[in-house]
Design a protein around this motif. Structure first.
Motif, mmCIF file in Angstrom:
data_model
loop_
_atom_site.group_PDB
_atom_site.id
_atom_site.type_symbol
_atom_site.label_atom_id
_atom_site.label_comp_id
_atom_site.label_asym_id
_atom_site.label_seq_id
_atom_site.Cartn_x
_atom_site.Cartn_y
_atom_site.Cartn_z
ATOM 1 N N ALA A 120 64.429 -31.069 80.418
ATOM 2 C CA ALA A 120 63.533 -32.218 80.290
ATOM 3 C C ALA A 120 63.466 -32.695 78.836
ATOM 4 N N LEU A 121 63.365 -31.759 77.897
ATOM 5 C CA LEU A 121 63.335 -32.128 76.482
ATOM 6 C C LEU A 121 64.649 -32.779 76.055
ATOM 7 N N CYS A 122 65.763 -32.217 76.482
ATOM 8 C CA CYS A 122 67.067 -32.777 76.119
ATOM 9 C C CYS A 122 67.252 -34.171 76.701
ATOM 10 N N ARG A 123 66.781 -34.396 77.909
ATOM 11 C CA ARG A 123 66.879 -35.733 78.516
ATOM 12 C C ARG A 123 66.088 -36.765 77.727
ATOM 13 N N GLN A 124 65.079 -36.303 77.001
ATOM 14 C CA GLN A 124 64.286 -37.183 76.137
ATOM 15 C C GLN A 124 64.894 -37.297 74.742
ATOM 16 N N GLY A 125 66.038 -36.647 74.519
ATOM 17 C CA GLY A 125 66.671 -36.666 73.205
ATOM 18 C C GLY A 125 66.059 -35.697 72.219
ATOM 19 N N LYS A 126 65.254 -34.766 72.702
ATOM 20 C CA LYS A 126 64.546 -33.822 71.836
ATOM 21 C C LYS A 126 65.298 -32.489 71.763
ATOM 22 N N PHE A 127 66.524 -32.550 71.259
ATOM 23 C CA PHE A 127 67.366 -31.351 71.194
ATOM 24 C C PHE A 127 66.821 -30.343 70.194
ATOM 25 N N ALA A 128 66.457 -30.814 69.009
ATOM 26 C CA ALA A 128 65.911 -29.897 67.986
ATOM 27 C C ALA A 128 64.611 -29.272 68.470
ATOM 28 N N GLU A 129 63.784 -30.062 69.118
ATOM 29 C CA GLU A 129 62.515 -29.553 69.624
ATOM 30 C C GLU A 129 62.725 -28.485 70.695
ATOM 31 N N SER A 130 63.738 -28.672 71.542
ATOM 32 C CA SER A 130 63.988 -27.672 72.580
ATOM 33 C C SER A 130 64.403 -26.353 71.944
ATOM 34 N N GLY A 131 65.207 -26.406 70.897
ATOM 35 C CA GLY A 131 65.592 -25.192 70.194
ATOM 36 C C GLY A 131 64.408 -24.514 69.533
ATOM 37 N N GLU A 132 63.614 -25.282 68.840
ATOM 38 C CA GLU A 132 62.449 -24.720 68.158
ATOM 39 C C GLU A 132 61.504 -24.039 69.150
ATOM 40 N N LYS A 133 61.409 -24.599 70.326
ATOM 41 C CA LYS A 133 60.498 -24.059 71.330
ATOM 42 C C LYS A 133 61.030 -22.778 71.962
ATOM 43 N N TYR A 134 62.357 -22.697 72.143
ATOM 44 C CA TYR A 134 62.896 -21.603 72.960
ATOM 45 C C TYR A 134 63.853 -20.643 72.269
ATOM 46 N N TRP A 135 64.390 -20.930 71.088
ATOM 47 C CA TRP A 135 65.282 -19.983 70.444
ATOM 48 C C TRP A 135 64.548 -18.714 70.054
ATOM 49 N N ALA A 136 65.175 -17.580 70.303
ATOM 50 C CA ALA A 136 64.694 -16.309 69.759
ATOM 51 C C ALA A 136 64.966 -16.325 68.257
ATOM 52 N N HIS A 137 64.209 -15.535 67.515
ATOM 53 C CA HIS A 137 64.370 -15.475 66.060
ATOM 54 C C HIS A 137 65.805 -15.113 65.674
ATOM 55 N N ASP A 138 66.450 -14.252 66.459
ATOM 56 C CA ASP A 138 67.812 -13.803 66.156
ATOM 57 C C ASP A 138 68.844 -14.385 67.133
ATOM 58 N N VAL A 139 68.613 -15.596 67.614
ATOM 59 C CA VAL A 139 69.495 -16.239 68.590
ATOM 60 C C VAL A 139 70.947 -16.225 68.117
ATOM 61 N N LEU A 140 71.854 -15.968 69.049
ATOM 62 C CA LEU A 140 73.287 -16.045 68.793
ATOM 63 C C LEU A 140 73.788 -17.339 69.408
ATOM 64 N N SER A 141 74.456 -18.166 68.603
ATOM 65 C CA SER A 141 75.014 -19.423 69.080
ATOM 66 C C SER A 141 76.519 -19.384 68.872
ATOM 67 N N VAL A 142 77.281 -19.647 69.942
ATOM 68 C CA VAL A 142 78.735 -19.519 69.903
ATOM 69 C C VAL A 142 79.375 -20.835 70.327
ATOM 70 N N GLU A 143 80.258 -21.329 69.480
ATOM 71 C CA GLU A 143 81.045 -22.537 69.743
ATOM 72 C C GLU A 143 82.509 -22.125 69.893
ATOM 73 N N PRO A 144 83.326 -22.908 70.590
ATOM 74 C CA PRO A 144 84.720 -22.518 70.770
ATOM 75 C C PRO A 144 85.604 -22.733 69.544
ATOM 76 N N MET A 145 85.102 -23.455 68.540
ATOM 77 C CA MET A 145 85.919 -23.724 67.361
ATOM 78 C C MET A 145 85.011 -24.073 66.191
ATOM 79 N N GLY A 146 85.614 -24.388 65.061
ATOM 80 C CA GLY A 146 84.869 -24.795 63.888
ATOM 81 C C GLY A 146 84.924 -23.743 62.800
ATOM 82 N N ASP A 147 84.323 -24.065 61.658
ATOM 83 C CA ASP A 147 84.319 -23.159 60.518
ATOM 84 C C ASP A 147 83.529 -21.891 60.794
#
Length: 119
Positions: A12-39
């Motif tokens: 619901a937050l993402c559909r409203q364009g609130k991507f940063a807010e969704s992270g702030e609300k639900y990320w654990a302090h030590d969240v692991l985020s994995v992308e398939p590429m990049g630096d």
């Protein structure tokens, strides 16, 4: 909150364009985020996740986003994002089709993994 509740609210937050807010609300302090590429394909911690999001916003013009899901199974859920973006470096508009797989522990997102293709 259950995984389903978290998944529904994040979508619901993402559909409203609130991507940063969704992270702030639900990320654990030590969240692991994995992308398939990049630096830095793996980042750990809420500060790193914030930085990744800030970098994305600063380096892309976002023309539109569609959010589909969530699809929940146990302590995980999947969300599909279709984004109409222009990377500022190339100036070439493209559509990204991305799947985010989220793992919930203790009422927070402990891990997020992204899979995508660009066209």
């Amino acid at each position: 909150m259950s995984t389903q509740d978290i998944a529904n609210d994040l979508v619901a937050l993402c559909r409203q364009g609130k991507f940063a807010e969704s992270g702030e609300k639900y990320w654990a302090h030590d969240v692991l985020s994995v992308e398939p590429m990049g630096d830095s394909p793996e980042s750990r911690g809420i500060d790193a996740a914030r930085g990744k999001g800030a970098w994305w916003q600063a380096n892309h013009d976002i023309h539109g986003v569609e959010v589909e899901g969530p699809y929940v199974n146990g302590d995980q859920f999947v969300v599909r994002f279709r984004m109409d973006v222009t990377p500022k470096a190339s100036g070439q508009r493209m559509t990204m089709d991305e799947m985010g797989v989220y793992t919930v522990r203790g009422g927070k997102i402990a891990e997020e993994r992204f899979f995508y293709a660009a066209s």
